[in-house]
Motif scaffolding. Sequence first.
Motif, PDB file in Angstrom:
ATOM      1  N   SER A 292       0.846  -1.195   0.000  1.00 20.06           N
ATOM      2  CA  SER A 292       0.000   0.000   0.000  1.00 20.06           C
ATOM      3  C   SER A 292       0.880   1.244   0.000  1.00 20.06           C
ATOM      4  O   SER A 292       2.064   1.188   0.341  1.00 20.06           O
ATOM      5  CB  SER A 292      -0.893   0.017   1.242  1.00 20.06           C
ATOM      6  OG  SER A 292      -0.106   0.116   2.413  1.00 20.06           O
ATOM      7  N   GLN A 294       0.758   3.590   2.077  1.00 19.87           N
ATOM      8  CA  GLN A 294       1.148   3.846   3.464  1.00 19.87           C
ATOM      9  C   GLN A 294       2.395   3.043   3.834  1.00 19.87           C
ATOM     10  O   GLN A 294       3.304   3.539   4.499  1.00 19.87           O
ATOM     11  CB  GLN A 294      -0.007   3.500   4.418  1.00 19.87           C
ATOM     12  CG  GLN A 294      -1.223   4.403   4.310  1.00 19.87           C
ATOM     13  CD  GLN A 294      -2.095   4.101   3.093  1.00 19.87           C
ATOM     14  OE1 GLN A 294      -1.942   3.047   2.463  1.00 19.87           O
ATOM     15  NE2 GLN A 294      -2.999   5.026   2.762  1.00 19.87           N
ATOM     16  N   GLN A 295       2.428   1.790   3.376  1.00 20.98           N
ATOM     17  CA  GLN A 295       3.587   0.950   3.662  1.00 20.98           C
ATOM     18  C   GLN A 295       4.834   1.491   2.964  1.00 20.98           C
ATOM     19  O   GLN A 295       5.937   1.470   3.526  1.00 20.98           O
ATOM     20  CB  GLN A 295       3.321  -0.488   3.211  1.00 20.98           C
ATOM     21  CG  GLN A 295       4.374  -1.475   3.695  1.00 20.98           C
ATOM     22  CD  GLN A 295       4.087  -2.884   3.220  1.00 20.98           C
ATOM     23  OE1 GLN A 295       4.170  -3.179   2.031  1.00 20.98           O
ATOM     24  NE2 GLN A 295       3.740  -3.771   4.158  1.00 20.98           N
ATOM     25  N   GLN A 409       0.234  -9.146   9.039  1.00 19.18           N
ATOM     26  CA  GLN A 409       0.409  -8.410   7.792  1.00 19.18           C
ATOM     27  C   GLN A 409       1.687  -8.854   7.089  1.00 19.18           C
ATOM     28  O   GLN A 409       2.699  -9.144   7.718  1.00 19.18           O
ATOM     29  CB  GLN A 409       0.477  -6.906   8.079  1.00 19.18           C
ATOM     30  CG  GLN A 409       0.514  -6.040   6.825  1.00 19.18           C
ATOM     31  CD  GLN A 409       0.544  -4.555   7.160  1.00 19.18           C
ATOM     32  OE1 GLN A 409       0.564  -4.179   8.327  1.00 19.18           O
ATOM     33  NE2 GLN A 409       0.538  -3.722   6.135  1.00 19.18           N
TER      34      GLN A 409
END
Length: 619
Positions: A292, A294-295, A409
Motif C-alpha cells: 500500500s 502507506q507501507q 500483515q
Amino acid sequence: MGRISFSCLFPASWHFSLSPQVLPRFLLPSFRQLIFICLLVGLLGLLYVVLVTGKGQDSWIRKDSHFHRHLARVTDVEATDTSNPNLNYGLVVDCGSSGSRVFVYCWPRHNGNPHDLLDIRQMRDQHRKPVVMKIKPGISELASSPEKASDYIYPLLSFAALHIPKNKHQETPLYILCTAGMRVLPDSQQEALLEDLRTDIPVRFNFLFSDSHVEVISGKQEGVYAWIGINFVLGRFNHVGNADREATVEVQIPGADHQEALVRKRTAGVLDMGGVSTQIAYEVPKTVSFASPQQEEVAKNLLAEFNLGCDAHRTEHVYRVYVSTFLGFGGNAARQRYEENLFRNTITRNKLLDQHVGDTAESPLLDPCLPTDLKDEVGPGDRRLHLRGTGDFDQCRRLLQPFLNHTNQTHSSLNGVYQPPIDYSNSQFYGFSEFYYCTEDVLRMGGDYISSKYSSTAKSYCATQWRTLKERFDAGLYASHADMHRLKYQCFKSAWMYEVFHSGFSFPADYKNLKTALLVYDKEVQWTLGAILYRTRFLPLRDIQQESLKGVHSHWRHSFSFVNNHFLFLACFLVVLLSILLYLLRLRRIHRRTAQRCSSSPVQWLEEGLVSPSLPITL
C-alpha cells in the motif's frame, strides 16, 4: 663481366660491390646498419613492455599489496607509527546518554585506486592499546548550562591531541556526534549545546572542524554506521578478485535507470539487543514492492541508500540498507513489561475471584520464565508479588509471544513495523550484545547458532533446580562476567531472544547463518568506525589527485592509461619508420651521385682529389 670495387669511395663501415646485375644492393645497409635497425626495433619493443604491460604489472602489485593490507586491517594490533608522514588521522566523539568517548582512527594514504575505500583502523598507543577515552556523565546533563559544553568536551580532545602529531592536527577531521541522550532533549536545548561546541572548539583546537561536523544523529543513522563498521571489518566492501559464489549476491543498484544488476560480495546483517532496545540492519539487494502507499511511506523512513565510494558515478559501493530500532524490546525492558503485566493481571484476578495468589511466599504465583524453585518478588513500592519459578521454557515462549506485538500483515516485524523480505537461503547475520550473552554467558554456545540445539540447552537450564545452578555458579562453570542477575533471568532472556529472532523477525527454525559474537576478529567494533568511514569517503579523491600529479613529475608512466600507451607506442613506431625511410632515400641519392661520378674520366676524379694514388683499378 668485370667487377669494380670502390672501397675508397665510401666510409670504411660500408662495402659495396658494383655489377650490372646487382645494382639494387646499393640500397641495402651493411651489417652495422642492420644491427642499428635491430636495436631500434628492440628499443621499441622495450618501450611497449614498459608503457603497456608495465601498467598491468603495477596494477597487479597494487592489488597484491591491497590484499596484504586487508589482512593487516583485521589482525593488526601493533602500535601506530606516528613518525610515518603518510599516515592520516581522524576523531569521532560519541556523545551518549551515560557518557562520552573519543575514538582516534588512522589510515595510510589512499592507494589511488578509486575502487578501494580508505583502510581505516583504530589508532593504538605505544602499549598497543586502542586510543580511547571516556568521561561521565552524558552531555545531555548540561542542558540547563549549555555554555559549559566545550569545557565538558575539552579533556577528550586534549587527550586525542597528545596522541596525534601536531603537524597533522590541521588536516585531522573531528566529528562530534550525539545519540540517544540528546535526542530526548527539546530542539532548543540541543541547538544551544551544539552552538557552544561550534563556537569554542575552533578557538581551542586546530583540528579540521566545521559546523556540520557536530550534530545529533538519528537512530537510523546510528544503525547504518554500525552496519558499515561491521561489514568493513569483515572485508565485505572489498570487491577485488573473484569471490566465492556462495558469498556473493546480485544487487539492483538503487536509482539506476535501467535497474543495473551488480554481483558483489554478500554483506552481513546485524542484530543487536541491548537492555532497552533491539535493532536490526541488513542490505536489501533487490527492489521491493509495497502492499500500500502507506507501507511505502513507512519504508522510506526505514531504508537508507548511500554510496561509500569516493566517486559518485561508480556504483560498486552503492548500498540500500534497512534499519529499524525497537524501543522497549531489549532484554531488561521486556522483562520489566512482563513483570508489570504479571502484577497487574494477578491483582485484578485476585480481586475478581477473591484470591490471594502471590501475596506471600507461601502462596506464590508460578512463573515458567524463572528457573525451577527460584523465588522472586516484583511490583511497585510496598505492594509486592511473590513468584516461584517452574522453569518451563516452552510455556515461557508462549507467554512472551503477545509482547512482540507481531501482526499477520505481509512483511511485518516487531510492533507490526514493515520489514523487507530476507533471502534466508543466501544471507548472513551477526548477533551482538544480548544475542551473544544469552547464548554464551551461561549456555556456553556462542558462535554459530543452531536453533534446535539452543532451545534444547535453554530448556534444560530452565528446568534445573535453582540450588544446582547456584552450585555451578560458585564452581566457576559459567563465564567470568556472568553474575547472579544473569543466572536469575537467563531462562526469560533465552526465551525472549528465541521469540524475537524466530517470531518477531520471522527467521525460520532451521536458519543456520546466524553467528553470535562479542567481538569481530577479536576487536570491539563501534558505530563510530562506520561514521568516520562514511564521512571521509571523499578524502581519497585528494590522494588520487596528488598521486596523479606526482606521477606526472616523478614516475610519468603511471599517468598513462592502457589506451594512451598504445597511441604513444604507435606514434613512436611511425617516427622510427619515417626515419628509416628517410635514411634509405638518402642512400639512394648517394648511390645516384656515385654512379654519375663513376661515369666521369679518371682524370676528373684525380683533379677533384676523390681518388688516392693507391686506389686499385681492376679491369
